[in-house]
Scaffold this active site. Sequence first.
Site, mmCIF file in Angstrom:
data_model
loop_
_atom_site.group_PDB
_atom_site.id
_atom_site.type_symbol
_atom_site.label_atom_id
_atom_site.label_comp_id
_atom_site.label_asym_id
_atom_site.label_seq_id
_atom_site.Cartn_x
_atom_site.Cartn_y
_atom_site.Cartn_z
ATOM 1 N N ARG A 181 37.473 28.265 40.567
ATOM 2 C CA ARG A 181 38.541 27.918 41.200
ATOM 3 C C ARG A 181 38.179 28.077 42.956
ATOM 4 O O ARG A 181 37.989 29.321 43.280
ATOM 5 C CB ARG A 181 39.557 29.291 40.918
ATOM 6 N N HIS A 224 44.676 31.653 43.305
ATOM 7 C CA HIS A 224 45.197 31.678 42.295
ATOM 8 C C HIS A 224 46.473 30.709 42.154
ATOM 9 O O HIS A 224 46.926 29.917 41.334
ATOM 10 C CB HIS A 224 45.333 32.941 41.584
ATOM 11 N N TYR A 243 39.517 39.723 47.638
ATOM 12 C CA TYR A 243 38.707 40.242 46.511
ATOM 13 C C TYR A 243 37.651 39.368 46.147
ATOM 14 O O TYR A 243 36.809 39.778 45.226
ATOM 15 C CB TYR A 243 39.498 40.364 45.069
#
Length: 398
Positions: free
Chosen positions: A292, A296, A305
């Site tokens: 990705r 998200h 993160y």
Amino acid sequence: MSSPEQWTHPEPASAPAATAAKPTAEQVIAGLRATDQGDVNLVQLLTPEGERVQHPDFDIDITAEELRGLYRDMVLIRRVDREANALQRKGQLGIWVPLLGQEAAQIGAGRAMRPDDMAFPSYREHGIAWTRGIHPTDLLGIFRGTDMGSWDPVEHKFHPYTIVIGNQVLNATGYAMGQKFDGKVGDADGEATMCFFGDGATSQGDVHEGFVWAAVYDAPLVFFCQNNQWAISEPTERQSRLPLYQRARGYGFPGIRVDGNDVLATLAVTRWALEECRQGNGPILIEAFTYRMDAHTTSDDPSRYRLSDELELWKLKDPIERVKVHLVKQQWADSAFFESIEQESEALAVELREFCVNMPDPPPERIFANVYAEGNPVLEAQRDEFLAYVEGFAGGEH
């Protein structure tokens, strides 16, 4: 204590995977390396450098026209994704779920399906929708909050988007079981179903229930897991001690890992899996190993993160660029072709933008539509009371 190799690549005859409640630093490093490399069993037909390689079990013949078509699909759907992302930032959409970096996984899988096959998406399968004949403008109502999808799922054989993580797996399993019970499986003309979900969904109970039922009833179902390495903010190595495709072994059906950034490999593996299901040899789990490249959703901040170095590494594996390089090397496309695709993608973005900006507000009675298949007196009474209340504000009086 098991070795790092057993932590990420355990085989049936080897020692069991690590049993420690918390992995050691060595095991975590092994997991990260597996994430980067994709496992020794990764099926790949087109390298990140655009070189065509052979595979003993999953190789396909592809014409120049077919490859140009796959390239066009990926470029157009990426442009749609980027435009919708921008529209959300401008306040035209409530949220958007990016697919940046996953174009090959979706276009390869979608183009492997036949018209009678059924697809069950999650909420990121904009590329699958494209291959099922659904115009990108039909997706916008979901993210603008005006409808749940404006396409006919029976006509397009594409189920509405599912927001609840993993729930579509149960729906897909039931549909595939129905195909089996209706005798639509068992020969080359049979039907199959494909269900799409992410690596995070594999931690949901619905997915495992679907695995159990599909296995018990030999359902013609391809479980297509897009492992983009991050379940929102949790990396794959914190979700599983095994590569995800190996989980299928515990349920008694095959699992395979494909390079999800390789549209040719994804197409080849998915064609094989669907054909196996049509012949009655399902179910099958495909893990499309991809990444990705964006957040998200537009409400997420991935910089909190994950490291930028990881993102830069995966940019070198871009699914579109490797096809472009291969087309040029084979002299299957020239600058005029690439320019035409670029112009087409920009025109599609303009169409999407104008449609979104000019979308009318839905009438107030829309909220009561399609709740039940047949009329319901309680719901109708609620509707009438609500509309009467709204009517009281006509003319600007409050």
